[in-house]
Design an enzyme around this catalytic site. Structure first.
Site, short mmCIF file in Angstrom:
data_model
loop_
_atom_site.label_atom_id
_atom_site.label_comp_id
_atom_site.label_asym_id
_atom_site.label_seq_id
_atom_site.Cartn_x
_atom_site.Cartn_y
_atom_site.Cartn_z
N ASP A 1 1.18 -1.29 0.23
CA ASP A 1 0.42 0.45 -0.02
C ASP A 1 0.73 1.22 -0.08
OD1 ASP A 1 -1.94 -1.56 0.52
OD2 ASP A 1 -3.04 -0.69 1.88
N SER B 1 -1.79 0.85 6.66
CA SER B 1 -2.35 1.47 6.15
C SER B 1 -3.22 3.81 6.87
CB SER B 1 -2.93 1.99 5.03
OG SER B 1 -2.90 0.88 3.72
N ARG C 1 -9.81 0.24 9.75
CA ARG C 1 -8.50 1.21 9.44
C ARG C 1 -8.49 1.83 7.91
NH1 ARG C 1 -7.64 -4.81 8.33
NH2 ARG C 1 -8.32 -5.37 5.78
N GLU D 1 -11.78 -1.14 1.48
CA GLU D 1 -10.25 -1.04 2.42
C GLU D 1 -9.80 0.11 1.36
OE1 GLU D 1 -8.39 -4.66 3.76
OE2 GLU D 1 -8.35 -4.93 1.77
C1 FRU Z 1 -5.04 -3.12 2.16
C2 FRU Z 1 -4.88 -3.30 3.32
C3 FRU Z 1 -5.28 -2.24 4.01
C4 FRU Z 1 -4.55 -2.43 5.55
C5 FRU Z 1 -2.89 -3.24 3.67
C6 FRU Z 1 -2.75 -3.61 5.48
O1 FRU Z 1 -4.05 -4.37 1.15
O2 FRU Z 1 -5.81 -4.65 3.37
O3 FRU Z 1 -6.83 -2.40 4.55
O4 FRU Z 1 -3.85 -1.43 6.20
O5 FRU Z 1 -2.89 -3.38 3.38
O6 FRU Z 1 -1.59 -4.67 4.63
#
Ligand code: FRU
Length: 436
Positions: free
Chosen positions: A52, A130, A204, A293
């Site tokens: 990310d 993230s 998140r 996400e």
């Molecule tokens: C998206 C995700 C986010 C999280 C991160 C964890 O790729 O799943 O939601 O913050 O990656 O690696």
């Protein structure tokens, strides 16, 4: 219409991504499909896995350069810690921290890895997931870094922030500060599911922006519809305009994704991002998908475009779609109502020949979309998911450009690996120059 439980009706005041919308998703439509990536793709830095990614920007969303440098932040894990293997890649979340990169040109070939941003030990929980990095308004070089503070045991996921200074000279970019981390808000179990309600709860990926309509600061984030997992009634509102005799598919009720929003109550000019008002979700995907996400927003032509990434594996019931970025558009500002872009919500998905080649797409205000390479099948491979032949990415994919045209989007350009563009230059004051 089926009865809707009281918890459900209390919180679902926003827009819905319906089962009927998802029926319109078509994989491999060339206007909404990522190009197949070359198996011989270049790697930005082979010491770390990168996934990310977000660029240094202002509170309005514009990517900015700082003293002539492009600066990007990413979740990274040291390959020496995870193992430089397929298993190492898949275990990366347990080693994740926020790293940064800088480049004079914004081209993937030029990115230099700069190391860790948050001081070791400042994040009190196990991992950094993230978020976003925003230049403080009216400051020369203050950066507010929003991220997800994730704990292993007990399991916790808390949007948090930390502040520091970006520094640069002719040789590179570095940071100071980022040594105090503060929680922003937690899943309240009322507007958003908490771990008691849903052991698979998501909470998140804070994305902070100033809303042009009311000038207030908001955070978007990934959440779930509140209520006990699987204990939802999928009614006509969740089904949408389905063909006659369509019944609720088995398992649909396990999809309970929500694009969350909260309003800042504390004083941002003092760097206080600790007080927020939780508001009901902007878009819920009850009956359709369990994860929306990294939600983020683009304001263009008086329209509000809300983007979110989602997985093939998190669709529920009979709904299905590729890993990629999905989106919704509102004619009435951030609170909607929202319509799914392209009728279905799909904005850019992976091609069926390489279904997991990219993920975590981020759309900037000019329509440039960054993503990372996940697993790329060997050309001609009979099984694109065969881990003995696919190549692990852990680096950035080619940037693509999409055009946002009202309720429709079109893929129009393919750029270099990890290419970025800035929409602004951060004004550095003479006061800052004296300090450096
Ligand atoms: C998206 C995700 C986010 C999280 C991160 C964890 O790729 O799943 O939601 O913050 O990656 O690696």
């Amino acid at each position: 219409m089926n009865a809707v439980s009281s918890t459900q009706s209390a919180i679902q005041s926003g827009s819905r991504w319906t089962i009927a919308d998802a029926m319109k998703i078509h994989t491999d439509d060339p206007t909404t499909t990522m190009p197949v990536i070359d198996y011989a793709f270049p790697v930005i830095d082979s010491d770390v896995w990168q996934w990310d990614t977000w660029l240094l920007r202002d509170i309005h969303g514009k990517t900015v350069t700082f003293k002539g440098w492009y600066v990007m932040f990413a979740l990274v894990a040291d390959r020496s810690a995870t193992g430089d293997t397929v298993d190492g890649w898949h275990s990366r979340n347990n080693y994740s921290y926020i790293g940064y990169y800088y480049s004079r040109t914004g081209n993937g070939a030029d990115w230099q890895f700069g190391g860790r941003v948050i001081k070791e030990g400042a994040n009190s929980r196990s991992w950094e997931w993230s978020g976003c990095a925003v230049m403080r308004e009216n400051s020369a070089n203050t950066v507010d870094l929003f991220y997800t503070s994730v704990n292993d045991s007990p399991s916790e996921s808390v949007p948090s922030y930390t502040t520091g200074q970006v520094m640069a000279d002719a040789t590179g970019v570095w940071f100071e500060g980022f040594d105090v981390c503060t929680d922003m808000f937690q899943a309240d179990g009322v507007n958003y599911a908490n771990i008691v309600e849903d052991a698979y709860w998501d909470f998140r990926d804070p994305h902070i922006f100033r809303n042009p309509d009311d000038n207030e600061i908001y955070a978007l984030f990934e959440g779930n519809v509140p209520g006990m997992r699987g204990d939802f009634t999928i009614g006509s509102d969740e089904m949408g305009l389905v063909p006659p005799a369509t019944t609720v598919p088995a398992g649909a009720q396990y999809g309970a994704a929500a694009i969350g929003i909260a309003r800042l109550k504390s004083d941002s000019t003092k760097g206080d991002f600790s007080q927020w008002e939780m508001l009901p979700a902007l878009v819920t995907a009850l009956g359709v998908n369990d994860q929306t996400e990294r939600p983020h927003v683009v304001f263009q032509d008086g329209l509000t475009y809300l983007f979110t990434i989602s997985h093939h594996s998190t669709f529920t019931g009979n709904s299905t779609g590729p890993d990629g970025v999905y989106g919704f558009v509102s004619r009435n500002g951030i609170f909607g109502p929202y319509a799914p872009l392209n009728g279905s919500g799909l904005v850019l998905g992976n091609p069926s020949s390489a279904p997991y080649e990219t993920y975590s797409h981020f759309v900037d205000p000019a329509g440039y979309v960054q993503s990372f390479i996940d697993t790329l099948p060997e050309p001609g491979s009979a099984d694109p998911q065969d881990p003995t032949t696919y190549r692990i990415g852990g680096t950035l994919a080619p940037t693509v450009k999409i055009v946002l045209d009202g309720e429709r989007t079109f893929l129009t350009e393919v750029h270099a690996y990890g290419q970025v563009y800035a929409q602004g230059v951060w004004p550095t004051s003479s006061a800052w120059d004296k300090r450096s």
